[in-house]
Design an enzyme around this catalytic site. Structure first.
Site, PDB file in Angstrom:
ATOM      1  N   CYS A   1      -1.643 -24.716 -25.137  1.00 38.82           N
ATOM      2  CA  CYS A   1      -0.176 -25.010 -25.475  1.00 38.82           C
ATOM      3  C   CYS A   1       0.640 -24.768 -24.253  1.00 38.82           C
ATOM      4  CB  CYS A   1       0.058 -24.648 -26.789  1.00 38.82           C
ATOM      5  SG  CYS A   1       0.100 -22.760 -26.925  1.00 38.82           S
TER       6      CYS A   1
ATOM      7  N   CYS B   1      -1.179 -19.709 -22.182  1.00 34.50           N
ATOM      8  CA  CYS B   1      -2.074 -20.358 -22.831  1.00 34.50           C
ATOM      9  C   CYS B   1      -2.673 -21.851 -22.288  1.00 34.50           C
ATOM     10  CB  CYS B   1      -1.842 -20.735 -24.515  1.00 34.50           C
ATOM     11  SG  CYS B   1      -2.780 -21.888 -25.309  1.00 34.50           S
TER      12      CYS B   1
ATOM     13  N   HIS C   1       0.397 -16.767  -4.481  1.00 38.31           N
ATOM     14  CA  HIS C   1      -0.642 -16.392  -5.753  1.00 38.31           C
ATOM     15  C   HIS C   1      -0.041 -16.066  -6.889  1.00 38.31           C
ATOM     16  CE1 HIS C   1      -3.224 -15.009  -1.844  1.00 38.31           C
ATOM     17  NE2 HIS C   1      -3.254 -16.277  -1.988  1.00 38.31           N
TER      18      HIS C   1
ATOM     19  N   THR D   1      -0.646  -8.359   6.235  1.00 37.81           N
ATOM     20  CA  THR D   1      -1.749  -9.304   5.827  1.00 37.81           C
ATOM     21  C   THR D   1      -2.848  -9.566   6.965  1.00 37.81           C
ATOM     22  OG1 THR D   1      -2.057 -11.807   5.146  1.00 37.81           O
ATOM     23  CG2 THR D   1      -0.001 -11.172   6.592  1.00 37.81           C
ATOM     24  N   SER D   2      -3.793  -9.538   6.364  1.00 35.84           N
ATOM     25  CA  SER D   2      -5.021  -9.698   7.230  1.00 35.84           C
ATOM     26  C   SER D   2      -5.280 -11.184   7.987  1.00 35.84           C
ATOM     27  CB  SER D   2      -6.565  -9.345   6.523  1.00 35.84           C
ATOM     28  OG  SER D   2      -6.867 -10.238   5.683  1.00 35.84           O
TER      29      SER D   2
ATOM     30  N   GLN E   1       1.900 -12.992  -0.796  1.00 34.66           N
ATOM     31  CA  GLN E   1       0.677 -13.162  -1.369  1.00 34.66           C
ATOM     32  C   GLN E   1       0.485 -12.130  -2.363  1.00 34.66           C
ATOM     33  OE1 GLN E   1      -2.374 -13.667   1.979  1.00 34.66           O
ATOM     34  NE2 GLN E   1      -0.863 -13.030   3.030  1.00 34.66           N
TER      35      GLN E   1
ATOM     36  N   THR F   1       0.899  -1.259   0.112  1.00 40.33           N
ATOM     37  CA  THR F   1      -0.050   0.037  -0.063  1.00 40.33           C
ATOM     38  C   THR F   1       0.754   1.237   0.007  1.00 40.33           C
ATOM     39  OG1 THR F   1      -0.055  -0.132   2.393  1.00 40.33           O
ATOM     40  CG2 THR F   1      -2.084  -0.696   1.158  1.00 40.33           C
TER      41      THR F   1
HETATM   42  P1  CNA Z   1      -5.908  -7.918   2.987  1.00 39.29           P
HETATM   43  O1  CNA Z   1      -6.782  -9.036   3.388  1.00 39.29           O
HETATM   44  O2  CNA Z   1      -6.134  -6.803   2.174  1.00 39.29           O
HETATM   45  O3  CNA Z   1      -4.985  -7.415   4.021  1.00 39.29           O
HETATM   46  C1  CNA Z   1      -3.806  -6.527   4.080  1.00 39.29           C
HETATM   47  C2  CNA Z   1      -3.739  -5.807   5.572  1.00 39.29           C
HETATM   48  O4  CNA Z   1      -2.585  -4.973   5.569  1.00 39.29           O
HETATM   49  C3  CNA Z   1      -4.747  -5.457   6.320  1.00 39.29           C
HETATM   50  O5  CNA Z   1      -5.068  -6.029   7.637  1.00 39.29           O
HETATM   51  C4  CNA Z   1      -4.256  -3.889   6.579  1.00 39.29           C
HETATM   52  O6  CNA Z   1      -4.598  -3.384   7.914  1.00 39.29           O
HETATM   53  C5  CNA Z   1      -2.899  -3.998   6.445  1.00 39.29           C
HETATM   54  N1  CNA Z   1      -2.031  -2.755   5.918  1.00 39.29           N
HETATM   55  C6  CNA Z   1      -2.386  -2.041   4.901  1.00 39.29           C
HETATM   56  N2  CNA Z   1      -1.424  -1.090   4.731  1.00 39.29           N
HETATM   57  C7  CNA Z   1      -0.548  -1.312   5.480  1.00 39.29           C
HETATM   58  C8  CNA Z   1       0.772  -0.697   5.896  1.00 39.29           C
HETATM   59  N3  CNA Z   1       1.349   0.277   5.096  1.00 39.29           N
HETATM   60  N4  CNA Z   1       1.375  -1.309   6.902  1.00 39.29           N
HETATM   61  C9  CNA Z   1       1.118  -2.315   7.715  1.00 39.29           C
HETATM   62  N5  CNA Z   1      -0.130  -3.017   7.275  1.00 39.29           N
HETATM   63  C10 CNA Z   1      -0.923  -2.338   6.472  1.00 39.29           C
HETATM   64  O7  CNA Z   1      -4.531  -8.537   2.170  1.00 39.29           O
HETATM   65  P2  CNA Z   1      -3.996 -10.078   1.953  1.00 39.29           P
HETATM   66  O8  CNA Z   1      -2.715  -9.932   1.126  1.00 39.29           O
HETATM   67  O9  CNA Z   1      -3.967 -10.426   3.293  1.00 39.29           O
HETATM   68  O10 CNA Z   1      -4.846 -10.666   1.322  1.00 39.29           O
HETATM   69  C11 CNA Z   1      -5.729 -11.861   1.422  1.00 39.29           C
HETATM   70  C12 CNA Z   1      -6.783 -11.706   0.207  1.00 39.29           C
HETATM   71  C13 CNA Z   1      -6.606 -11.314  -1.038  1.00 39.29           C
HETATM   72  C14 CNA Z   1      -7.289 -13.048  -0.083  1.00 39.29           C
HETATM   73  O11 CNA Z   1      -8.614 -13.086  -0.401  1.00 39.29           O
HETATM   74  C15 CNA Z   1      -6.504 -13.586  -1.181  1.00 39.29           C
HETATM   75  O12 CNA Z   1      -7.045 -14.646  -1.979  1.00 39.29           O
HETATM   76  C16 CNA Z   1      -6.554 -12.267  -2.097  1.00 39.29           C
HETATM   77  N6  CNA Z   1      -5.535 -12.000  -3.012  1.00 39.29           N
HETATM   78  C17 CNA Z   1      -4.415 -11.219  -2.983  1.00 39.29           C
HETATM   79  C18 CNA Z   1      -3.478 -11.291  -3.690  1.00 39.29           C
HETATM   80  C19 CNA Z   1      -2.433 -10.310  -3.636  1.00 39.29           C
HETATM   81  O13 CNA Z   1      -1.745  -9.636  -4.672  1.00 39.29           O
HETATM   82  N7  CNA Z   1      -1.997  -9.874  -2.460  1.00 39.29           N
HETATM   83  C20 CNA Z   1      -3.363 -12.024  -5.006  1.00 39.29           C
HETATM   84  C21 CNA Z   1      -4.540 -12.861  -5.119  1.00 39.29           C
HETATM   85  C22 CNA Z   1      -5.522 -13.035  -4.381  1.00 39.29           C
END
Ligand code: CNA
Length: 257
Positions: A139, A136, A128, A202-203, A110, A35
């Site tokens: 192929c 593709c 992820h 990560t949440s 992730q 972020t």
């Molecule tokens: P999330 O669930 O959006 O959690 C992000 C966490 O980061 C939150 O708890 C925020 O409080 C915290 N946060 C935000 N900014 C900051 C910061 N600057 N410093 C510290 N903490 C911060 O994201 P996750 O990656 O945990 O995601 C899990 C989800 C996204 C699942 O549903 C996955 O299947 C889905 N997903 C994610 C990706 C990806 O690119 N991350 C790819 C594919 C699927």
């Protein structure tokens, strides 16, 4: 609940000394890592999944049933302009510096944005997948970002010996809902074998990643959790910092060896 409480000097000093002591560091990152590079996360107040139409469309099933509807939504989710212009932030760079300081570091991420690698981390497990690649389904030909972005619906351009073009609509490398994550066993091993586990941005709400930290060996591993919001793993962390990841990491990892 979002906290963003400034870290105390005691917390920062503890993290600094644990980083110095450790030899084998495993880092588990999520969208909160990026972020500060301008990429929104998923589940925060302004997160990407607030748009329920996008959330519902990012499934393996929808890709197979209606790829022409899937691709524009996928591009809005993972290849939006803020994704494409994003650069590693101070947190990514601090994690990459740990390697230069002689630590053995594995990053389990992730995120599909590739920013850890761009910052210089060399051992990155993209559980992820990557938004920079598509394949593709027939192929197996692999394509990079230039090809993915060149048309609304990217197709395979592979030609057989008679000049017939494959033409199939590509599948993104990004793991969609309904698909298994990658590198699960390697991730388990990296978490079990480290002496310091850093969980960052990560949440920890979606399985199977949410359970990964429980495989740490509590007797041998210190666990640090840096996240703005509370997570279900908070009670298990040895050091819990509700603050911005980039700011905390930049203040705790020395600038150079
Ligand atoms: P999330 O669930 O959006 O959690 C992000 C966490 O980061 C939150 O708890 C925020 O409080 C915290 N946060 C935000 N900014 C900051 C910061 N600057 N410093 C510290 N903490 C911060 O994201 P996750 O990656 O945990 O995601 C899990 C989800 C996204 C699942 O549903 C996955 O299947 C889905 N997903 C994610 C990706 C990806 O690119 N991350 C790819 C594919 C699927």
């Amino acid at each position: 609940m979002t906290r963003n409480t400034p870290p105390t000097e005691t917390q920062l000093d503890t993290l600094r000394s644990w980083l110095e002591d450790s030899r084998r560091i495993t880092v588990l990152t999520g969208a909160g890592m990026s972020t500060e590079s301008g990429i929104p996360d998923f589940r925060s107040e302004n997160g990407i999944w607030q748009d329920e139409a996008l959330l519902g469309a990012m499934t393996d099933h929808h890709l197979r049933e209606d790829p022409e509807d899937f691709w524009p939504k996928y591009k809005r989710t993972f290849l939006a302009p803020e994704y494409l212009r994003a650069e590693p932030n101070a947190g990514h760079r601090a994690l990459a510096r740990l390697e230069q300081l002689g630590k053995r570091v594995t990053v389990i991420t992730q995120n599909v944005d590739g920013l850890h690698q761009l910052a210089g981390s060399s051992d990155v497990l993209e559980v992820h997948g990557s938004a920079r690649i598509a394949r593709c389904p027939r192929c197996g030909s692999e394509y990079g970002l230039d090809h993915i972005l060149a048309s609304d619906i990217p197709r395979c351009t592979w030609e057989d010996q008679k000049g017939a073009v494959c033409g199939r609509i590509l599948h993104p490398d990004t793991v969609l809902f309904g698909q298994p994550i990658r590198h699960y066993e390697k991730s388990l091993y990296a978490i079990h074998a480290c002496d310091l586990l850093l969980i960052v941005g990560t949440s920890l709400t979606v399985e199977p990643v949410a359970s990964l930290p429980h495989f740490a060996d509590h007797a041998a591993t210190r666990i640090v959790l840096i996240n703005l919001d509370e997570t279900p793993f908070d009670p298990h962390a040895d050091l819990l910092i509700h603050a911005k990841a980039g700011e905390v990491l930049a203040r705790c990892v020395p600038q150079s060896a």
